[in-house]
Design a protein around this motif. Structure first.
Motif, PDB file in Angstrom:
ATOM      1  N   GLY A 155     -55.284 -21.111 -52.609  1.00  0.00           N
ATOM      2  CA  GLY A 155     -56.456 -20.419 -53.123  1.00  0.00           C
ATOM      3  C   GLY A 155     -57.514 -20.252 -52.071  1.00  0.00           C
ATOM      4  N   GLY A 156     -57.175 -20.499 -50.812  1.00  0.00           N
ATOM      5  CA  GLY A 156     -58.108 -20.180 -49.738  1.00  0.00           C
ATOM      6  C   GLY A 156     -59.161 -21.240 -49.520  1.00  0.00           C
ATOM      7  N   LEU A 157     -60.280 -20.795 -48.922  1.00  0.00           N
ATOM      8  CA  LEU A 157     -61.294 -21.711 -48.422  1.00  0.00           C
ATOM      9  C   LEU A 157     -62.006 -22.466 -49.536  1.00  0.00           C
ATOM     10  N   GLN A 158     -62.435 -21.740 -50.562  1.00  0.00           N
ATOM     11  CA  GLN A 158     -63.198 -22.393 -51.617  1.00  0.00           C
ATOM     12  C   GLN A 158     -62.361 -23.452 -52.318  1.00  0.00           C
ATOM     13  N   GLN A 159     -61.081 -23.136 -52.529  1.00  0.00           N
ATOM     14  CA  GLN A 159     -60.203 -24.107 -53.176  1.00  0.00           C
ATOM     15  C   GLN A 159     -60.009 -25.329 -52.290  1.00  0.00           C
ATOM     16  N   PHE A 160     -59.922 -25.102 -50.967  1.00  0.00           N
ATOM     17  CA  PHE A 160     -59.751 -26.229 -50.047  1.00  0.00           C
ATOM     18  C   PHE A 160     -60.957 -27.159 -50.094  1.00  0.00           C
ATOM     19  N   LEU A 161     -62.160 -26.575 -50.120  1.00  0.00           N
ATOM     20  CA  LEU A 161     -63.364 -27.407 -50.187  1.00  0.00           C
ATOM     21  C   LEU A 161     -63.378 -28.229 -51.478  1.00  0.00           C
ATOM     22  N   GLN A 162     -62.943 -27.606 -52.562  1.00  0.00           N
ATOM     23  CA  GLN A 162     -62.885 -28.338 -53.823  1.00  0.00           C
ATOM     24  C   GLN A 162     -61.855 -29.461 -53.755  1.00  0.00           C
ATOM     25  N   ASN A 163     -60.728 -29.167 -53.096  1.00  0.00           N
ATOM     26  CA  ASN A 163     -59.663 -30.174 -52.990  1.00  0.00           C
ATOM     27  C   ASN A 163     -60.123 -31.393 -52.215  1.00  0.00           C
ATOM     28  N   LEU A 164     -60.998 -31.181 -51.217  1.00  0.00           N
ATOM     29  CA  LEU A 164     -61.473 -32.319 -50.424  1.00  0.00           C
ATOM     30  C   LEU A 164     -62.231 -33.305 -51.298  1.00  0.00           C
ATOM     31  N   HIS A 165     -62.853 -32.802 -52.368  1.00  0.00           N
ATOM     32  CA  HIS A 165     -63.547 -33.692 -53.284  1.00  0.00           C
ATOM     33  C   HIS A 165     -62.611 -34.231 -54.363  1.00  0.00           C
TER      34      HIS A 165
ATOM     35  N   ASN B 235     -55.439 -23.522 -46.809  1.00  0.00           N
ATOM     36  CA  ASN B 235     -55.696 -24.954 -46.909  1.00  0.00           C
ATOM     37  C   ASN B 235     -54.917 -25.686 -45.820  1.00  0.00           C
ATOM     38  N   PRO B 236     -55.590 -26.416 -44.918  1.00  0.00           N
ATOM     39  CA  PRO B 236     -54.887 -27.081 -43.807  1.00  0.00           C
ATOM     40  C   PRO B 236     -53.978 -28.213 -44.249  1.00  0.00           C
ATOM     41  N   ASN B 237     -54.192 -28.743 -45.461  1.00  0.00           N
ATOM     42  CA  ASN B 237     -53.317 -29.816 -45.939  1.00  0.00           C
ATOM     43  C   ASN B 237     -51.891 -29.330 -46.155  1.00  0.00           C
ATOM     44  N   PHE B 238     -51.734 -28.024 -46.359  1.00  0.00           N
ATOM     45  CA  PHE B 238     -50.406 -27.490 -46.667  1.00  0.00           C
ATOM     46  C   PHE B 238     -49.927 -26.505 -45.612  1.00  0.00           C
ATOM     47  N   GLN B 239     -50.628 -26.486 -44.449  1.00  0.00           N
ATOM     48  CA  GLN B 239     -50.146 -25.720 -43.302  1.00  0.00           C
ATOM     49  C   GLN B 239     -49.377 -26.681 -42.394  1.00  0.00           C
ATOM     50  N   LYS B 240     -48.095 -26.560 -42.349  1.00  0.00           N
ATOM     51  CA  LYS B 240     -47.278 -27.457 -41.561  1.00  0.00           C
ATOM     52  C   LYS B 240     -47.293 -27.048 -40.088  1.00  0.00           C
ATOM     53  N   VAL B 241     -47.258 -28.055 -39.222  1.00  0.00           N
ATOM     54  CA  VAL B 241     -47.213 -27.813 -37.783  1.00  0.00           C
ATOM     55  C   VAL B 241     -45.771 -27.527 -37.379  1.00  0.00           C
ATOM     56  N   SER B 242     -45.555 -26.419 -36.687  1.00  0.00           N
ATOM     57  CA  SER B 242     -44.188 -26.008 -36.341  1.00  0.00           C
ATOM     58  C   SER B 242     -43.548 -26.924 -35.313  1.00  0.00           C
ATOM     59  N   GLN B 243     -44.337 -27.366 -34.346  1.00  0.00           N
ATOM     60  CA  GLN B 243     -43.781 -28.216 -33.279  1.00  0.00           C
ATOM     61  C   GLN B 243     -44.749 -29.353 -32.987  1.00  0.00           C
ATOM     62  N   GLN B 244     -44.352 -30.572 -33.344  1.00  0.00           N
ATOM     63  CA  GLN B 244     -45.226 -31.720 -33.153  1.00  0.00           C
ATOM     64  C   GLN B 244     -45.181 -32.197 -31.705  1.00  0.00           C
TER      65      GLN B 244
ATOM     66  N   LEU C  31     -50.634 -32.547 -32.206  1.00  0.00           N
ATOM     67  CA  LEU C  31     -50.063 -31.822 -33.339  1.00  0.00           C
ATOM     68  C   LEU C  31     -49.128 -32.751 -34.096  1.00  0.00           C
ATOM     69  N   GLN C  32     -49.422 -32.976 -35.382  1.00  0.00           N
ATOM     70  CA  GLN C  32     -48.599 -33.883 -36.166  1.00  0.00           C
ATOM     71  C   GLN C  32     -48.681 -33.525 -37.645  1.00  0.00           C
ATOM     72  N   GLY C  33     -47.531 -33.485 -38.297  1.00  0.00           N
ATOM     73  CA  GLY C  33     -47.486 -33.229 -39.730  1.00  0.00           C
ATOM     74  C   GLY C  33     -48.131 -31.916 -40.113  1.00  0.00           C
ATOM     75  N   ALA C  34     -49.200 -31.999 -40.877  1.00  0.00           N
ATOM     76  CA  ALA C  34     -49.945 -30.832 -41.305  1.00  0.00           C
ATOM     77  C   ALA C  34     -51.110 -30.575 -40.355  1.00  0.00           C
ATOM     78  N   VAL C  35     -51.670 -29.369 -40.439  1.00  0.00           N
ATOM     79  CA  VAL C  35     -52.809 -29.000 -39.589  1.00  0.00           C
ATOM     80  C   VAL C  35     -54.001 -29.919 -39.853  1.00  0.00           C
ATOM     81  N   ALA C  36     -54.171 -30.353 -41.109  1.00  0.00           N
ATOM     82  CA  ALA C  36     -55.300 -31.217 -41.461  1.00  0.00           C
ATOM     83  C   ALA C  36     -55.291 -32.513 -40.674  1.00  0.00           C
ATOM     84  N   GLN C  37     -54.106 -33.061 -40.381  1.00  0.00           N
ATOM     85  CA  GLN C  37     -54.016 -34.323 -39.650  1.00  0.00           C
ATOM     86  C   GLN C  37     -53.965 -34.129 -38.132  1.00  0.00           C
ATOM     87  N   SER C  38     -53.704 -32.933 -37.672  1.00  0.00           N
ATOM     88  CA  SER C  38     -53.706 -32.657 -36.233  1.00  0.00           C
ATOM     89  C   SER C  38     -55.142 -32.714 -35.716  1.00  0.00           C
ATOM     90  N   SER C  39     -55.285 -32.931 -34.419  1.00  0.00           N
ATOM     91  CA  SER C  39     -56.638 -33.141 -33.903  1.00  0.00           C
ATOM     92  C   SER C  39     -56.776 -32.677 -32.465  1.00  0.00           C
TER      93      SER C  39
END
Length: 900
Positions: free
Chosen positions: A517-527, A448-457, A577-585
């Motif tokens: 919980g991997g990919l399926q859990q991440f998709l559910q979390n987005l909702h 889940n990218p929301n909980f993957q932290k970026v090591s170096q912003q 790169l900022q915060g979590a992977v989900a917010q990086s772009s």
């Protein structure tokens, strides 16, 4: 209606009233630019009737152009008739001439008959060609659905074979793949036959031969829906209102009359549903032609009826209508205005459309717009460079990459046994691309990218080629991937797949604790979850019933992959790169908008770039026109004055305040208490002599907060409030109308009372909600104060890369690098837009005070609009400046007070 005079005197144009001299000059120069087929940059201040001048000048030229064309055709036909009559005389002068060179009579007769037959044959060929073309058009109009029949027949045969094989696999031991649900077969990708387009060239040529011929027309585009509607209303009031065939174009979001589709909310979802229903309509017709019925009901649009759309098309061309009127009429006749307006384009004389539709290549082609030998007018063009840059830039987040990978992986697993090898190959390539792009952000597709932290912003910039090597995708042919995405419509299929499996979901409150919980859990979390950071929110669209629908992230990723096919020198990739992977772009930054505008310049007969404030013009010439390959002798500049008398405006550059403290609002000095105190003293004095409304612009929201907090502590705000009620520009767009209403009401009430309050003071920000598009006419803006010079943030990586690019591609201007010129141009363009808010009509008057000694530089003064520059006074000290301001308002017979 007067004709345009070609004499040495001034040209005469049809106009609803006696035009001002500057309007006559504007229309005359516009007419000449269109006649000569050149590119014009036209500046006409707001309040000078720019829209009406554009309408009457351009349509007068179009009327004369069409009349000249008809006259030449009539002369050509008359000449052919004369030749035919002359050739029938066998014993006339022609025979005598030929006889004079001793030609036998039979030779003379043979030559005459041959020439006569050639002329007749040419006429017959033209008639046959025209008749054949009309027959093809008629056939296309009445049988447009039949062209899908043979293709659908082949697809159904292939589908039948695949289903038979599949049933055998399911019934036999070891058979693979689950059975399809009812209606689910339409989610499976059709066979992708070839990467090459050559074999379709002949079909495309046949279709182009059958296309309705486009008459010479003018494409008028502007930024907003309201500006386009205002332009149409001006046309309705003009002498050309009853004789012009006009078409208004807009997005499906603005034009759709199907309420079930409109309530989807976002543009992407509306477009997808419209295309799906349109395809269902064609499929249904094909099935009726074949005499076959399919299980399951597929939604079709009741407004997508060809006969009704053709009826609405004719109505559009008969009477000038803006978008609201067109949509209202479409509801009455139960026809789709979006497609009816596009059917009307070929026969229209004037097409009114937003920037995006004309300037974006794929959108332009999809809309059926052909610019060959046509005229384009781009109005409100002061931000044209930024607009084109934004159109071709693209950004994707880690959340979007991860969600798209999960959706596509599940789609592939679901339909693996039903997809052809080429489809599978491309899907695997897209999955590989998504995985590598997410890896650049430090993410893993299995988490889940929301909980993957970026090591170096941080932020890094890379060229396109370097980015492709860095992300290890240089071995993928992005051109073929892009073509596959377009032809297969994979993003729409994927959206349908996720909708079918998940349906809609209601957003639940944020749940505590990290989820794994991997990919399926991440998709559910987005909702199920709102992160508060906006990464997941960007993927969700709220419908009217309160449900949330997930927009397809793959479509945004397709845009980013398409951007990577630009030339290496024309763009850069920004890795943030900022915060979590989900917010990086990952963001593609277009550096060379000229490469896309060049297509418009190449095809058009003439292009007009117009605006109320076009200064500094050098930016348009260098970055957009000359960089696109346009020769300087094809560029014409025109700037007219204002309709107001010169004495109705007082622009002052103020270099120091009441205590002789020099005014310099650089980043290092603007926070100095003495500078902020001096600014407060200036405003306090101005409030004593300026009647009505005083608008004060700050360079940024941060500085506005800093200086207002300082004034609150020193008590200055209380002293200002004694004379004028204080208002502040809101940050939320929805509150702007309320603030302006209260501001206006306060000024009106204070003018009717004899109390101490003499109006209102409005604090605003350059580039904010009130620096563009808001009119502070009459008492709403008797004085505009500009605090400092609003230079952009030079520390921005994007701006630094743009400066570097211009330094390497454009020559220096008076010894100054192109990058530094860009910074100054951006600053002065923002200043010009802000100070132009005050003077809005001929009887208006206002003072303009520029607080910063740097405004006195010749290079800066030269970038003010001409009508302001010619009246600007530079005052080194406050005393003479205040005396001029007080005298200015005294002459306007307003109440004044002594300075504090």
């Amino acid at each position: 209606m007067d004709e345009v005079a070609q004499s040495s005197g001034p040209m005469k144009f049809p106009f609803p009233f006696q035009p001002y001299l500057i309007q006559e000059q504007f229309m005359t120069e516009l007419y000449r630019v269109l006649e000569d087929g050149k590119v014009g940059i036209f500046e006409s201040p707001t309040g000078t009737g720019k829209s009406l001048s554009l309408i009457c000048g351009s349509l007068a030229w179009l009327r004369d152009f069409e009349e000249k064309k008809r006259r030449l055709e009539a002369q050509a036909l008359a000449a052919e008739g004369t030749e035919e009559n002359g050739e029938q005389k066998t014993d006339g002068s022609t025979s005598a001439v030929i006889g004079s060179v001793s030609e036998p009579d039979w030779v003379t007769q043979f030559l005459q008959k041959k020439e006569e037959m050639d002329v007749k044959n040419k006429i017959k060929e033209d008639q046959l060609r025209r008749k054949k073309r009309e027959e093809k058009l008629q056939q296309m109009r009445h049988n447009i659905q039949l062209k899908f029949a043979s293709k659908r027949r082949r697809e159904e045969d292939d589908e039948t074979i695949r289903l038979l094989r599949l049933s055998q696999q399911i019934l036999s031991p070891g058979g693979e793949g689950p059975a399809l649900d009812q209606g689910e077969e339409e989610l499976v990708l059709a066979e992708y036959e070839s990467d090459e387009e050559a074999k379709k060239d002949s079909e495309r040529d046949d279709e182009e031969d059958c296309e309705e011929e486009h008459v010479t027309k003018i494409y008028y585009c502007s930024r907003t829906h309201s500006q386009l509607s205002q332009f149409v209303r001006e046309l309705q009031k003009s002498p050309f209102g009853n004789e012009t065939r006009l078409v208004s174009l807009a997005s499906r979001q603005n034009m759709c009359v199907n309420e079930d589709v409109r309530r989807l909310g976002t543009v992407q979802l509306i477009n997808d549903r419209c295309m799906e229903m349109q395809k269902n309509k064609h499929d249904k017709k094909s099935e009726e032609v074949e005499g076959k019925k399919k299980r399951g009901s597929r939604l079709t649009c009741p407004f997508y009826a060809y006969d009704q759309m053709q009826f609405l098309r004719d109505k559009i061309l008969v009477e000038v209508k803006d978008i609201e009127q067109l949509v209202s009429r479409a509801r009455e006749v139960k026809a789709c205005p979006y497609y009816a307006s596009r059917y009307a384009i070929p026969a229209a004389q004037l097409v009114v459309l937003p920037y995006q539709t004309l300037l974006h290549d794929s959108t332009r082609r999809a809309s059926g717009i052909k610019l060959k030998d046509q005229v384009v007018i781009v109005d409100e063009a002061h931000n044209l460079i930024d607009t084109i840059t934004g159109m071709y830039s693209s950004q994707v987040t880690g959340a979007q990459l991860c969600q798209a990978h999960s959706q596509l992986a599940q789609y592939m697993e679901r339909y693996r046994s039903r997809l052809k090898a080429k489809n599978l190959m491309y899907i695997k390539q897209i999955l590989f691309l998504l995985e590598k792009l997410l890896g650049v952000l430090g993410g893993n597709v299995k988490q889940n990218p929301n909980f993957q932290k970026v090591s170096q912003q941080g932020t890094t910039l890379k060229s396109i080629n370097d980015f492709l090597f860095y992300s290890q995708v240089d071995n993928i042919n992005l051109f073929k991937v892009r073509r596959y995405c377009v032809k297969s419509m994979i993003s729409r299929k994927l959206f349908g797949f996720t909708e079918k499996l998940k349906g809609t979901a209601v957003v639940n409150p944020v749940k505590e604790g990290p989820k794994t919980g991997g990919l399926q859990q991440f998709l559910q979390n987005l909702h199920e979850k709102s992160t508060g950071e906006g990464a997941a929110d960007a993927l969700l669209a709220v419908s009217e019933d309160g449900h949330v629908r997930s927009a397809s992230p793959l479509m945004q990723i397709e845009s980013f992959l398409s951007a990577l096919t630009n030339a290496n020198q024309d763009g850069r990739v920004l890795v943030q790169l900022q915060g979590a992977v989900a917010q990086s772009s990952l963001k593609f930054l277009m550096l060379n908008p000229a490469v896309h505008f060049a297509e418009v310049l190449k095809d058009c007969r003439s292009v007009i770039i117009a605006g109320g404030t076009m200064q500094p013009v050098s930016a348009f010439k260098q970055q957009l026109l000359i960089a696109a390959g346009l020769q300087p002798d094809r560029i014409v500049e025109f700037s007219c004055g204002h309709v107001i008398p010169p004495e109705n405006i007082l622009p002052i550059v103020l270099c120091s305040g009441p205590t002789n403290h020099q005014l310099e609002f650089t980043y290092e000095k603007r926070g100095v208490p003495d500078t902020m105190d001096e600014t407060g003293r200036i405003l306090a004095n101005l409030c004593n002599v300026v009647p009505g409304g005083l608008v004060c612009f700050f360079p940024s929201y941060d500085y506005e907060k800093l200086i207002l907090d300082h004034w609150e502590k020193t008590g200055l705000l209380k002293r200002l409030a004694v004379k004028k009620k204080i208002f502040q520009e809101p940050k939320k767009a929805g509150q702007v109308e309320q603030v302006l209403s209260e501001y206006s009401r306060c000024i009106k009430l204070s003018s009717q009372s004899a109390g101490p309050v003499t109006g209102a003071l409005l604090f605003s920000v350059v580039g904010g909600k009130m620096s563009e598009g808001i009119n502070f006419s009459d008492d709403l803006g008797r004085c505009v104060v500009m605090v400092g010079m609003p230079y952009p943030n030079i520390r921005s990586p994007e701006l630094q890369e743009k400066m570097s690019y211009l330094d390497h591609t454009l020559p220096k201007t008076n010894g100054v690098s192109a990058g530094k010129v860009l910074i100054e141009n951006l600053c002065m363009r923002a200043v010009n837009q802000s100070i132009g808010r005050a003077i809005r009509h001929r009887g208006d008057y206002a003072g303009i005070v520029l607080l910063d000694h740097r405004y006195s530089r010749p290079s800066v003064l030269g970038k003010l609009p001409q009508w302001i520059r010619n009246r600007t006074e530079v005052k080194q000290s406050f005393g003479p400046a205040f005396a001029s301001i007080r005298k200015f308002f005294q002459t306007k017979k307003t109440t004044f007070f002594s300075p504090s």
